[in-house]
Design a protein around this motif. Structure first.
Motif, PDB file in Angstrom:
ATOM      1  N   SER A  35       0.668  -1.285  -0.020  1.00 50.50           N
ATOM      2  CA  SER A  35      -0.045  -0.014  -0.058  1.00 50.50           C
ATOM      3  C   SER A  35       0.813   1.176  -0.126  1.00 50.50           C
ATOM      4  CB  SER A  35      -1.062  -0.089   1.143  1.00 50.50           C
ATOM      5  OG  SER A  35      -0.227   0.057   2.416  1.00 50.50           O
ATOM      6  N   ALA A  36       2.178   1.019   0.272  1.00 53.75           N
ATOM      7  CA  ALA A  36       2.970   2.266   0.315  1.00 53.75           C
ATOM      8  C   ALA A  36       3.184   2.776  -0.867  1.00 53.75           C
ATOM      9  CB  ALA A  36       4.196   1.938   0.883  1.00 53.75           C
ATOM     10  N   SER A  37       3.111   1.828  -1.903  1.00 57.69           N
ATOM     11  CA  SER A  37       3.288   2.288  -3.417  1.00 57.69           C
ATOM     12  C   SER A  37       2.159   1.776  -4.242  1.00 57.69           C
ATOM     13  CB  SER A  37       4.589   1.657  -3.993  1.00 57.69           C
ATOM     14  OG  SER A  37       4.543   0.346  -3.730  1.00 57.69           O
ATOM     15  N   PRO A  38       0.935   2.632  -4.162  1.00 54.71           N
ATOM     16  CA  PRO A  38      -0.239   2.199  -4.731  1.00 54.71           C
ATOM     17  C   PRO A  38      -0.106   2.255  -6.360  1.00 54.71           C
ATOM     18  CG  PRO A  38      -0.541   4.404  -3.804  1.00 54.71           C
ATOM     19  CD  PRO A  38       0.850   3.793  -3.391  1.00 54.71           C
ATOM     20  N   PRO A  39      -0.864   1.389  -6.963  1.00 57.94           N
ATOM     21  CA  PRO A  39      -0.707   1.253  -8.498  1.00 57.94           C
ATOM     22  C   PRO A  39      -1.449   2.729  -9.234  1.00 57.94           C
ATOM     23  CG  PRO A  39      -2.635  -0.115  -7.822  1.00 57.94           C
ATOM     24  CD  PRO A  39      -1.919   0.567  -6.553  1.00 57.94           C
ATOM     25  N   ASP A  40      -1.402   2.511 -10.314  1.00 57.06           N
ATOM     26  CA  ASP A  40      -2.040   3.435 -11.427  1.00 57.06           C
ATOM     27  C   ASP A  40      -1.395   5.051 -10.925  1.00 57.06           C
ATOM     28  OD1 ASP A  40      -5.122   1.612 -10.805  1.00 57.06           O
ATOM     29  OD2 ASP A  40      -3.743   1.477 -12.492  1.00 57.06           O
ATOM     30  N   GLN A  41      -0.054   4.940 -10.721  1.00 58.04           N
ATOM     31  CA  GLN A  41       0.460   6.262 -10.649  1.00 58.04           C
ATOM     32  C   GLN A  41       1.296   6.626 -11.901  1.00 58.04           C
ATOM     33  OE1 GLN A  41       3.034   5.783  -7.318  1.00 58.04           O
ATOM     34  NE2 GLN A  41       1.368   6.856  -5.963  1.00 58.04           N
ATOM     35  N   GLU A  42       1.291   7.835 -12.164  1.00 54.40           N
ATOM     36  CA  GLU A  42       2.005   8.058 -13.410  1.00 54.40           C
ATOM     37  C   GLU A  42       3.538   8.073 -13.217  1.00 54.40           C
ATOM     38  OE1 GLU A  42       1.097   8.628 -16.599  1.00 54.40           O
ATOM     39  OE2 GLU A  42      -0.769   8.034 -16.082  1.00 54.40           O
ATOM     40  N   ILE A  43       4.324   7.179 -13.721  1.00 56.24           N
ATOM     41  CA  ILE A  43       5.669   7.140 -13.441  1.00 56.24           C
ATOM     42  C   ILE A  43       6.454   7.164 -14.711  1.00 56.24           C
ATOM     43  CG2 ILE A  43       7.692   5.477 -12.692  1.00 56.24           C
ATOM     44  CD1 ILE A  43       5.665   3.831 -11.283  1.00 56.24           C
ATOM     45  N   GLN A  44       7.070   8.566 -14.798  1.00 51.91           N
ATOM     46  CA  GLN A  44       7.911   8.691 -15.805  1.00 51.91           C
ATOM     47  C   GLN A  44       6.889   8.951 -17.082  1.00 51.91           C
ATOM     48  OE1 GLN A  44      11.355   6.465 -15.871  1.00 51.91           O
ATOM     49  NE2 GLN A  44      12.343   7.494 -14.329  1.00 51.91           N
ATOM     50  N   GLY A  45       5.923   9.547 -16.888  1.00 54.12           N
ATOM     51  CA  GLY A  45       4.857   9.464 -18.104  1.00 54.12           C
ATOM     52  C   GLY A  45       4.130   8.123 -18.624  1.00 54.12           C
ATOM     53  N   LYS A  46       4.644   7.290 -17.968  1.00 53.49           N
ATOM     54  CA  LYS A  46       4.000   5.962 -18.190  1.00 53.49           C
ATOM     55  C   LYS A  46       2.916   5.298 -17.099  1.00 53.49           C
ATOM     56  CE  LYS A  46       8.288   4.278 -20.407  1.00 53.49           C
ATOM     57  NZ  LYS A  46       9.370   3.341 -20.198  1.00 53.49           N
ATOM     58  N   GLU A  47       2.063   4.847 -17.703  1.00 56.26           N
ATOM     59  CA  GLU A  47       0.927   4.326 -16.849  1.00 56.26           C
ATOM     60  C   GLU A  47       1.245   2.714 -16.352  1.00 56.26           C
ATOM     61  OE1 GLU A  47      -3.555   2.594 -17.447  1.00 56.26           O
ATOM     62  OE2 GLU A  47      -3.245   4.805 -17.851  1.00 56.26           O
ATOM     63  N   SER A  48       1.393   2.760 -15.251  1.00 55.23           N
ATOM     64  CA  SER A  48       1.817   1.230 -14.458  1.00 55.23           C
ATOM     65  C   SER A  48       0.833   0.632 -13.498  1.00 55.23           C
ATOM     66  CB  SER A  48       2.737   1.439 -13.529  1.00 55.23           C
ATOM     67  OG  SER A  48       2.530   1.884 -12.296  1.00 55.23           O
ATOM     68  N   ASN A  49       0.502  -0.613 -13.658  1.00 54.58           N
ATOM     69  CA  ASN A  49      -0.443  -1.315 -12.956  1.00 54.58           C
ATOM     70  C   ASN A  49       0.266  -2.333 -11.988  1.00 54.58           C
ATOM     71  OD1 ASN A  49      -2.652  -2.041 -11.901  1.00 54.58           O
ATOM     72  ND2 ASN A  49      -3.653  -2.763 -13.902  1.00 54.58           N
ATOM     73  N   LYS A  50       0.136  -2.837 -10.962  1.00 53.66           N
ATOM     74  CA  LYS A  50       0.694  -3.710 -10.285  1.00 53.66           C
ATOM     75  C   LYS A  50      -0.243  -4.874  -9.997  1.00 53.66           C
ATOM     76  CE  LYS A  50       3.620  -0.867  -7.931  1.00 53.66           C
ATOM     77  NZ  LYS A  50       4.049  -0.174  -6.439  1.00 53.66           N
ATOM     78  N   LEU A  51       0.095  -6.197 -10.175  1.00 58.48           N
ATOM     79  CA  LEU A  51      -0.860  -7.259 -10.157  1.00 58.48           C
ATOM     80  C   LEU A  51      -0.380  -8.441  -9.219  1.00 58.48           C
ATOM     81  CD1 LEU A  51      -3.294  -8.983 -11.529  1.00 58.48           C
ATOM     82  CD2 LEU A  51      -1.475  -9.973 -13.139  1.00 58.48           C
ATOM     83  N   PRO A  52      -0.562  -8.227  -7.867  1.00 61.34           N
ATOM     84  CA  PRO A  52      -0.131  -9.204  -7.011  1.00 61.34           C
ATOM     85  C   PRO A  52      -0.715 -10.545  -7.199  1.00 61.34           C
ATOM     86  CG  PRO A  52      -1.332  -7.126  -5.825  1.00 61.34           C
ATOM     87  CD  PRO A  52      -1.635  -7.289  -7.185  1.00 61.34           C
ATOM     88  N   GLU A  53       0.081 -11.398  -7.142  1.00 63.33           N
ATOM     89  CA  GLU A  53      -0.145 -12.756  -7.412  1.00 63.33           C
ATOM     90  C   GLU A  53      -0.099 -13.531  -5.954  1.00 63.33           C
ATOM     91  OE1 GLU A  53       1.835 -14.558 -10.901  1.00 63.33           O
ATOM     92  OE2 GLU A  53       1.758 -16.550  -9.704  1.00 63.33           O
ATOM     93  N   ILE A  54      -1.067 -14.089  -5.737  1.00 63.83           N
ATOM     94  CA  ILE A  54      -1.144 -14.864  -4.199  1.00 63.83           C
ATOM     95  C   ILE A  54      -0.989 -16.137  -4.678  1.00 63.83           C
ATOM     96  CG2 ILE A  54      -2.278 -15.057  -1.934  1.00 63.83           C
ATOM     97  CD1 ILE A  54      -3.535 -12.420  -2.617  1.00 63.83           C
ATOM     98  N   ASP A  55       0.326 -16.917  -4.339  1.00 63.69           N
ATOM     99  CA  ASP A  55       0.384 -18.230  -4.658  1.00 63.69           C
ATOM    100  C   ASP A  55       0.237 -19.191  -3.688  1.00 63.69           C
ATOM    101  OD1 ASP A  55       1.846 -20.413  -5.205  1.00 63.69           O
ATOM    102  OD2 ASP A  55       3.296 -19.770  -6.623  1.00 63.69           O
ATOM    103  N   LEU A  56      -0.778 -20.040  -3.736  1.00 64.89           N
ATOM    104  CA  LEU A  56      -1.061 -21.041  -2.416  1.00 64.89           C
ATOM    105  C   LEU A  56      -0.361 -22.274  -2.714  1.00 64.89           C
ATOM    106  CD1 LEU A  56      -4.888 -20.024  -2.124  1.00 64.89           C
ATOM    107  CD2 LEU A  56      -2.978 -18.795  -1.230  1.00 64.89           C
ATOM    108  N   ALA A  57       0.473 -22.539  -3.498  1.00 64.19           N
ATOM    109  CA  ALA A  57       1.003 -23.728  -3.684  1.00 64.19           C
ATOM    110  C   ALA A  57       1.494 -24.590  -2.473  1.00 64.19           C
ATOM    111  CB  ALA A  57       2.111 -23.680  -4.601  1.00 64.19           C
ATOM    112  N   GLY A  58       2.009 -23.499  -1.399  1.00 67.53           N
ATOM    113  CA  GLY A  58       2.563 -24.197  -0.286  1.00 67.53           C
ATOM    114  C   GLY A  58       1.779 -24.359   0.817  1.00 67.53           C
ATOM    115  N   LEU A  59       0.497 -24.223   0.614  1.00 68.66           N
ATOM    116  CA  LEU A  59      -0.700 -24.271   1.839  1.00 68.66           C
ATOM    117  C   LEU A  59      -0.908 -25.877   2.202  1.00 68.66           C
ATOM    118  CD1 LEU A  59      -1.220 -21.480   1.329  1.00 68.66           C
ATOM    119  CD2 LEU A  59      -3.803 -22.003   1.622  1.00 68.66           C
TER     120      LEU A  59
END
Lengths: 110, 707
Positions: A35-59
């Motif tokens: 949450s400290a670096s939320p998505p959809d911020q303009e970084i150097q004029g580029k639109e970014s998106n963050k896709l956290p992947e929650i991997d449950l393989a080890g459960l």
């Protein structure tokens, strides 16, 4: 141009009632980091998106209590603008998530 | 670009959750279901159970299985699952009842009890017994339903084959809203098992909903904030659904809407729309049969007239709450303290002028009445019906009769008679001894009974009643009666003082001698002579008495008389020197002021001559090494006491008053004091010892031997 950053969160261990208290601080810490670096911020004029992947393989255990915690974690990520994706769910746990009715929260396709 | 945050698996320290309080509820209810099942089974007529009885047995097995699964006692679901499957086939008339099934079901109940005890008390659980009964039950299923085989019991948790089939009755759609207790996870309730139970009833759709999304950092992960919308298409009744929630949902936590009842609903093509709440308007508009029910574990049994309601808990039980015995005892103790305080006030006010302090006296009188009422109400909390004990005998009699080749009918009278819970627990063993004795010795074989001109079938009657302040329990048989000659002969052989001149009553008392038995052969049922003396000792330890009456060829009656409660006692306060003692009223015959002529010495011991009897004198001051004002019997008062036919005269300085006293354990607060049964606090705040008259006699005898 839109770029996508993938954050993979590999979860393992006991995600049942007997394990959630121990797991919870780690989830909270990761949510705080993300949450400290939320998505959809303009970084150097580029639109970014963050896709956290929650991997449950080890459960190795999952119950309704664990499902609820993960569902709340996913919701919190969405609240911060992320689009989390749950991956590598062992078949037994996928069935259990469906059976307990959390599939919609996990955004799982049947 | 990819970044990985991997959580490493650390050693899991299981969170120590105190599940005991929740498990305890399951254990108690499971025991009740088992008892209910057994009660129905042993009362079945030869023709077999009717539909209601069968339903009741099924429900008991079903509830045990459901609870066991939900509370995580998976091993307990193994036997119950096969049992339930067999019972269901019987309900559907796919397998016919046979008398051998009763034994099989009782055996299954025993195995489940063993598993229950294993979880509850940590006692041994024999796996071979579990495997054996499971195999037996499965064999009955396999043999009886070849055309429609029941699913194997090996994996009950994963068994999702609906028990209720679409063709058995009309299919309905139920929509449920389940909002569990926030602490449901902490209670160890496994929702997977709960939903699996529901799924066995039909086609289930589950949707979890998170009504609120709290700030993540502040949430408690063990608190349940979810609710569930469930849709079930089933031919099962609403009561069947509610049964499943018996252990987990309170009245306000489960809402069941019967949306439709349509025999055309296809179980496998039903596509319920979710969530249920959103569907409600549509359903209403469609004119469907909507039945709103908000029921849970405490309300589901209210419809006692509903089909299959047989044997379910009564509405009285349903409106009751479970409270720990320690809490009740604490309440009784506190009321006891209140009674003492009230006595102190009364004593203090007694010296005040009744005219000047009229209002005070009137108020104190009112306080006394209220206190007594409160005490009686509180004492009644500990009272439980004797049927709790009586209910164990039908099965015992049934099995012993089969073993001994006898025909026996057991009758119980006065099942609702109430007795202190502490006494109930203690009376069970003596009664068991007596019933076993009846079965083994008293009742004759059918051939012998016919030869004696009696019915083939013998009768044992257990009768309880309240007479005055005591509970009287009779164990009556119509057998051969006690054999006077044989008892006298055996007594002589064992060196017990006996003579032909003894009255019948005295002869019957001989059977209470330790090791006394007239049985020709020692069996595993009785005959070792360890029964009747144990019966007497146990009953006496409860301040009770045992009497026997018997008539040759007609039968025997053993009468046990017990005090209503062990917590309060009617007593006479007496003075010895500066001390006060309480003598239980029920052991006092009379009190006399002896004349010098009535006092004698026999073998160096002081006795008093009363109506032809020489009664030994027990000077209390001597027994307790005290200074007394009165040392000569003719200057004091003799209180004649009777302990099981043995009499003695207790010498005291003076009689003081009659009280109802609250018994306090002296052993807990100080140490065991010989000759006493406890202590009480008197109105003036002083402690008075309560005399144990039986122990006084023993002390006197010991002292005589020493001298």
């Amino acid at each position: 141009m839109k770029t996508t950053e993938t954050f993979r969160l590999c979860l393992d261990g006991d995600w049942s009632m007997s394990g959630v208290a121990e797991r919870f601080p780690l989830l909270a810490r990761h949510l705080s980091l993300l949450s400290a670096s939320p998505p959809d911020q303009e970084i150097q004029g580029k639109e970014s998106n963050k896709l956290p992947e929650i991997d449950l393989a080890g459960l190795n255990a999952l119950d309704a209590c664990g499902c609820q915690l993960l569902a709340l974690f996913i919701r919190s990520l969405r609240r911060y603008g992320f689009t989390p994706c749950v991956t590598n769910i062992p078949d037994t746990f996928r069935a259990k998530i469906n059976f307990l009715g959390f599939d919609r929260e996990f955004n799982l396709s049947h | 670009m990819s970044k990985e945050f991997c959580m490493t698996q650390s050693d899991q320290n299981n969170i120590n959750i105190d599940l005991n309080q929740f498990n305890k509820v399951f254990f108690e209810e499971c025991a009740e279901h088992l008892a209910e099942m057994e009660q129905i089974l042993v009362s079945l007529p030869d023709a077999g159970p009717d539909d209601e009885q069968l339903n009741a047995i099924f429900r008991a097995a079903h509830s045990i299985k459901g609870g066991a699964g939900i509370f995580g006692f998976q091993d307990m679901t193994v036997v119950t699952h096969v049992l339930e499957s067999l019972l269901d086939l019987m309900r559907n008339h796919e397998i016919a009842f046979s008398t051998a099934m009763v034994d099989l079901f009782l055996e299954a109940g025993d195995v489940i009890s063993m598993q229950l005890a294993g979880h509850r008390d940590g006692s041994e659980v024999r796996q071979e017994a579990i495997d054996q009964i499971r195999t037996k039950l499965q064999q009955v299923i396999d043999a009886g339903s070849v055309a429609n085989p029941v699913e194997s019991a090996c994996s009950p948790e994963h068994s999702v084959q609906p028990v209720f089939t679409a063709d058995s009755s009309a299919v309905s759609r139920y929509e449920m809203e389940f909002t569990p207790d926030p602490d449901i996870f902490k209670r160890g309730v496994r929702l997977e098992s709960l939903f699996a139970e529901l799924e066995e009833l039909g086609e289930l759709t589950v949707l979890a909903e998170l009504p609120v999304t709290p700030e993540f950092s502040t949430l408690d992960p063990e608190i349940c904030t979810s609710c569930w919308h469930l849709t079930l298409v089933t031919s099962a009744s609403e009561a069947d659904i509610l049964d499943i929630f018996e252990f987990v949902a309170d009245v306000d936590q489960l809402k069941v809407h019967k949306v439709s009842q349509d025999s055309d609903i296809n179980l496998h093509s039903a596509a319920p729309e979710l969530p249920a709440a959103q569907d409600q308007d549509t359903a209403d508009k469609a004119g469907n049969d909507v039945v709103d029910t908000a029921l849970g574990r405490r309300a589901y049994d209210k419809n006692e007239l509903a089909p299959a309601a047989y044997g379910r808990r009564t509405s009285e039980t349903e409106s009751s709450i479970r409270v720990g015995v320690t809490k009740v005892d604490q309440l009784i103790n506190q009321v006891g303290e209140l009674v003492i305080t009230q006595l102190m006030l009364a004593q203090t006010a007694a010296v005040l002028d009744p005219v000047l302090y009229e209002n005070l006296h009137r108020s104190l009188l009112q306080l006394e009445r209220n206190t007594r009422d409160l005490q009686q109400s509180v004492m009644s909390i500990r009272l439980v019906p004797i049927s709790i004990v009586f209910s164990r005998f039908p099965r015992m009699v049934r099995e012993l009769a089969a073993k001994l080749g006898k025909q026996v009918e057991l009758k119980t009278v006065g099942d609702t008679t109430e007795l202190d819970k502490g006494l109930i627990e203690k009376i069970a063993d003596p009664l068991t001894h007596l019933v076993r004795n009846c079965m083994d010795h008293a009742l004759e074989t059918p051939e012998n009974r016919i030869a004696a001109g009696k019915e083939r079938c013998g009768t044992i009657t257990l009768r309880a009643s309240q007479i005055g302040g005591r509970i009287v329990i009779d164990v009556i048989d119509d057998g051969a009666g006690l054999n006077r000659d044989r008892i006298l002969r055996k007594a002589s052989e064992r060196g017990i003082a006996a003579s032909d001149s003894m009255s019948d009553e005295e002869v019957w008392q001989l059977i209470f001698a330790p090791g006394f038995s007239t049985a020709e052969a020692v069996t595993d049922i009785s005959g070792r002579g360890v029964g009747m003396d144990v019966v007497l000792r146990n009953v006496q330890s409860m301040s009770g008495r045992v009497n026997i009456s018997s008539e040759a060829g007609k039968g025997t009656r053993v009468t046990i008389s017990l005090p209503l409660t062990l917590a309060i006692l009617d007593g006479l306060s007496v003075a010895v020197g500066d001390e006060k003692f309480i003598i239980p009223l029920n052991s006092i015959i009379e009190s006399i002021q002896p004349t010098a002529q009535s006092l004698k010495t026999v073998n160096g011991k002081n006795v008093v001559h009363v109506r032809g009897e020489y009664i030994p004198i027990i000077p209390l001051y001597e027994l307790f090494n005290m200074d007394a004002v009165v040392k000569k019997p003719e200057e004091g008062i003799l209180i004649l006491i009777d302990v099981e036919g043995e009499k003695a005269a207790v010498l005291v300085d003076a009689l003081l008053d009659e009280h109802q006293v609250v018994i306090k354990s002296i052993e807990t607060n100080y140490r065991k004091v010989d000759g006493t049964a406890g202590a009480t606090i008197l109105g003036d705040g002083r402690v008075a010892l309560i005399l144990d008259v039986n122990s006084l006699l023993q002390m006197r005898k010991k002292k005589a031997v020493c001298q």
